[in-house]
Enzyme design. Structure first.
Site, mmCIF file in Angstrom:
data_model
loop_
_atom_site.group_PDB
_atom_site.id
_atom_site.type_symbol
_atom_site.label_atom_id
_atom_site.label_comp_id
_atom_site.label_asym_id
_atom_site.label_seq_id
_atom_site.Cartn_x
_atom_site.Cartn_y
_atom_site.Cartn_z
ATOM 1 N N CYS A 1 22.854 122.537 -96.783
ATOM 2 C CA CYS A 1 21.822 121.986 -97.671
ATOM 3 C C CYS A 1 20.461 122.362 -97.090
ATOM 4 O O CYS A 1 20.267 122.287 -95.879
ATOM 5 C CB CYS A 1 21.942 120.470 -97.761
ATOM 6 S SG CYS A 1 20.778 119.727 -98.927
ATOM 7 N N CYS B 1 17.416 116.216 -94.726
ATOM 8 C CA CYS B 1 17.177 114.780 -94.564
ATOM 9 C C CYS B 1 17.568 114.412 -93.125
ATOM 10 O O CYS B 1 18.591 114.872 -92.619
ATOM 11 C CB CYS B 1 17.994 113.978 -95.576
ATOM 12 S SG CYS B 1 17.545 114.376 -97.266
ATOM 13 N N CYS C 1 29.874 109.374 -95.946
ATOM 14 C CA CYS C 1 28.619 109.915 -96.489
ATOM 15 C C CYS C 1 27.772 110.503 -95.379
ATOM 16 O O CYS C 1 27.499 109.825 -94.389
ATOM 17 C CB CYS C 1 27.768 108.807 -97.095
ATOM 18 S SG CYS C 1 28.418 108.080 -98.525
#
Ligand code: SAH
Ligand code: SF4
Length: 421
Positions: free
Chosen positions: A136, A140, A392
């Protein structure tokens, strides 16, 4: 504070290279693309649409990978199909099963890149967490996937392939000759109270829900995600209801309206913070599209209403975003934008080298309570598959070990190989 990594780079529009044997992969072609491909392979125009429907049924409804099993397709047509096409699955490089029943597959694609896909069984549903990219670009700070250096978009076939592979693994394709029980559509809300407890879907399948919450930012791979989910939702194929599918975005504001209009699945938004200072730090795309812009886009999301609420994901990071004031501000923001919303509180899942700690259970309970008293449902998500790094934000494949230069070299070698073959 210096934010590591790029803020909002344009993702590399790399798709997997063509197959070395020159055949076309059927999985991932839309119905129109399949019809056109059949015509290009020499099937007469007039018959192509009907043949496409037959193949579609065998591939997506029956899960057949061998053209010879497509019983209602004439033998000479099957020979054409065999010469020009292939029905495949991503290669499974590794499978891990958690003590809580969660299964994680490490998938290896044709160019050697890898991504992960996770199946989470529950009492009343089975959820498949699907990846949209290898890695990605968004970095984050609390997410392991964001630390991967290599990123490429997954093709539509590689995305649909994850769902098909899960059906294979769960043994959920209907046996040939067995009469099908029609599926019952869930009712109109998203409370997931429509499946009877103890069983799964009306037709007894375990895979009932799909969430685009694996590796990658789905709205940075819009076209492929749209085609893939279109196939997953096709009533004559995999047949999952759009109410059983959720797409999660970290806040790619310019693509949200199109996601609602053109894909139409449930929306989840990775909010994670209520102040610019904290969200800039932990979700760097916030520097490009701030909280107000994001919430305004949520308010305008087509199809969101009280029966189909937007889910705000909020990772609980100790002393970073978990104060009473944060909880109250969250309620204020949701009310201010009049959002049909629910909040999912996600206890932070640690990974090697992560810079944060999870909030205490008491803090999470208090935060949930404040939001709940504000009139907004705020359940705490139970971590699943932590022992196999499947929860997650814990997904990360070894693909980072291959550099982009290596990939280019491999692609060039492959091309040279075909040229001389
Ligand atoms: N890229 C998309 C979807 C994948 S991430 C997105 O960010 O929304 C799925 C969810 O897991 C997101 O809400 C993400 O912020 C959250 N997440 C990432 N890392 C996590 C971690 N270490 N612990 C708990 N949740 C995490
Ligand atoms: Fe990417 Fe989502 Fe992880 Fe952020 S949380 S780095 S957007 S996968």
């Amino acid at each position: 504070m210096q934010i590591p990594g790029l803020i909002d780079p344009v993702p590399v529009p790399r798709t997997a290279p063509a197959r070395a044997d020159g055949r076309t992969a059927i999985v991932g072609l839309t119905r129109a693309e399949l019809t056109a491909a059949l015509v290009a392979a020499g099937i007469p125009d007039k018959a192509a649409k009907m043949r496409a429907s037959q193949v579609w049924h065998w591939v997506y409804h029956r899960g057949v990978v061998d053209f010879d099993l497509m019983a209602n397709v004439a033998r000479d047509t099957r020979d054409v199909l065999k010469a020009h096409f292939v029905v495949g699955r991503p290669e499974i490089a590794e499978v891990q099963v958690s003590a809580d029943g969660t299964r994680k597959w490490l998938l290896r694609f044709d160019d050697g890149n890898e991504a992960e896909c996770v199946f989470i069984p529950d009492a009343d549903r089975g959820t498949l967490c699907v990846s949209s990219q290898v890695g990605c670009t968004l970095n984050c700070r609390f997410c392991f996937t964001g630390t991967m250096k290599l990123v490429r978009n997954l093709t539509a076939g590689e995305i649909v392939g994850q769902v098909m592979l899960a059906r294979d693994a769960l043994g959920e394709w209907p046996a040939v000759g067995v009469k099908q029980v029609p599926r019952i559509e869930p009712d109109d809300d998203d409370d997931d109270d429509d499946a009877p407890r103890g069983t799964y879907s009306a037709d007894g399948r375990m895979l009932t829900n799909v969430v685009m919450m694996g590796m990658g930012e789905p709205l940075y791979n819009f076209d492929n995600v749209k085609s893939a989910l279109g196939i997953v939702m096709d009533a004559t194929g995999l047949g999952l209801s759009k109410r059983r599918i959720t797409l999660s975005t970290s806040g790619v504001v310019p693509m949200m309206r199109r996601a609602g209009e053109e894909i139409g699945v449930n929306l989840a938004v990775s909010l994670h913070a209520v102040t610019k200072e904290v969200r800039d730090e932990i979700v760097p795309i916030n520097k490009r599209y701030g909280i107000d812009e994001l919430l305004a886009a949520c308010a305008a999301y087509p199809g969101a209403n009280n029966a189909r609420r937007i889910t705000f994901e909020y990772v609980m990071l100790k002393d970073r975003n978990d104060s009473d004031d944060d909880a109250r501000e969250l309620v204020r923001l949701i009310r201010h934008y009049r959002l049909p919303a629910k909040v999912n509180l996600i206890p932070f899942n640690p990974w090697p080298g992560s810079a944060y700690e999870c909030s205490t259970p008491e803090r999470i309970a208090r935060f949930s309570d404040i939001v709940f008293r504000g009139g907004i449902s705020a359940p705490v998500r139970r971590p699943r598959g932590r022992d196999i790094m499947a929860a997650c934000g814990q997904l990360k494949s070894a693909s980072e070990k291959v550099s982009l230069a290596d990939l280019d070299r491999r692609a060039a070698e492959k091309e040279a190989g075909w040229a001389t073959a």
